[in-house]
Design a protein around this motif. Sequence first.
Motif, PDB file in Angstrom:
ATOM      1  N   CYS A  97       0.773  -1.027   0.140  1.00 20.64           N
ATOM      2  CA  CYS A  97      -0.243   0.242  -0.134  1.00 20.64           C
ATOM      3  C   CYS A  97       1.303   1.430  -0.124  1.00 20.64           C
ATOM      4  CB  CYS A  97      -0.964  -0.099   1.436  1.00 20.64           C
ATOM      5  SG  CYS A  97      -2.239  -1.169   1.051  1.00 20.64           S
ATOM      6  N   LYS A  98       2.239   1.218   0.555  1.00 22.20           N
ATOM      7  CA  LYS A  98       3.205   2.069   0.823  1.00 22.20           C
ATOM      8  C   LYS A  98       3.445   2.659  -0.878  1.00 22.20           C
ATOM      9  CE  LYS A  98       6.413   2.678   2.920  1.00 22.20           C
ATOM     10  NZ  LYS A  98       8.032   2.101   3.526  1.00 22.20           N
ATOM     11  N   LYS A 101       0.861   3.805  -3.089  1.00 25.16           N
ATOM     12  CA  LYS A 101       0.954   5.153  -3.095  1.00 25.16           C
ATOM     13  C   LYS A 101       1.908   6.624  -3.743  1.00 25.16           C
ATOM     14  CE  LYS A 101      -0.369   8.537   0.318  1.00 25.16           C
ATOM     15  NZ  LYS A 101      -0.532   9.136   2.624  1.00 25.16           N
ATOM     16  N   ALA A 145      -6.264   1.189  -2.462  1.00 28.19           N
ATOM     17  CA  ALA A 145      -4.970   1.309  -2.611  1.00 28.19           C
ATOM     18  C   ALA A 145      -3.984   2.036  -3.923  1.00 28.19           C
ATOM     19  CB  ALA A 145      -3.482   1.143  -1.845  1.00 28.19           C
ATOM     20  N   ARG A 148      -6.661   4.034  -6.314  1.00 33.20           N
ATOM     21  CA  ARG A 148      -6.031   5.477  -5.952  1.00 33.20           C
ATOM     22  C   ARG A 148      -4.976   6.064  -6.459  1.00 33.20           C
ATOM     23  NH1 ARG A 148     -10.957   4.705  -4.188  1.00 33.20           N
ATOM     24  NH2 ARG A 148     -11.643   5.425  -2.574  1.00 33.20           N
ATOM     25  N   ALA A 149      -3.689   4.811  -6.602  1.00 33.20           N
ATOM     26  CA  ALA A 149      -2.971   5.091  -7.337  1.00 33.20           C
ATOM     27  C   ALA A 149      -2.785   5.657  -9.019  1.00 33.20           C
ATOM     28  CB  ALA A 149      -1.835   3.910  -7.171  1.00 33.20           C
ATOM     29  N   GLN A 152      -5.456   9.893  -9.453  1.00 33.91           N
ATOM     30  CA  GLN A 152      -5.314  10.166  -7.748  1.00 33.91           C
ATOM     31  C   GLN A 152      -6.340  11.180  -7.481  1.00 33.91           C
ATOM     32  OE1 GLN A 152      -2.629   9.088  -6.481  1.00 33.91           O
ATOM     33  NE2 GLN A 152      -1.905  10.670  -5.342  1.00 33.91           N
TER      34      GLN A 152
END
Length: 194
Positions: A97-98, A101, A145, A148-149, A152
């Motif tokens: 997830c990191k 992002k 995740a 959203r990536a 945006q």
Amino acid sequence: YVDDLTFHTIQDTVAQAVVYIDEWLAHMSEAVPQMGPDLSVKKEQICFNKIAAKRLWMKIRPDYKGKVETQAKQLGCTLRGPNKSSLTTVPKVAEACKRAKRIGALPTGVVLKGNMLKMASLACCMHGTASDPLTQQQIKDLRTAFSRALWQNKFMASDFTAILIASEGALDPGITMTKKIVGNWRRQLASGNL
């Protein structure tokens, strides 16, 4: 060079399983040094999926120097019984997830971001999912995740649909994990190990 030995048994009772493993360890303690490698008892892990078996083992072998657990961590996967949480999937999903992002913040197109997500994020959390699968919540977190990536500032009603549109299913963690599980079962069936 022997790196790891794995032994698995299924017996009718907990006592039979514990006695059988005790006998097997005694046999291997004698057999393996004759082959050449040194055994490190401190690195041994015995994994019982029932607490009763763990307690019985501690009664039989109170001086045992290895680890006796209800789950064992090996090569980035958790070997565990039913209804036990994984030791390894939570950090893998958090890392994925990191990475998603960070990829989402790059000024590139959706196709390139999809390729980067597949290589950097999806690959890091899919290792070992054939034997240590992700939970439904972890799959949902990854889908969110990844969605959203890719987009945006846009939100879709379904993250699953967004990922299907972007990658035809290649980026979805649920589909990827299912492919790995089915592939693992097919290999085991083909080799006669079930």
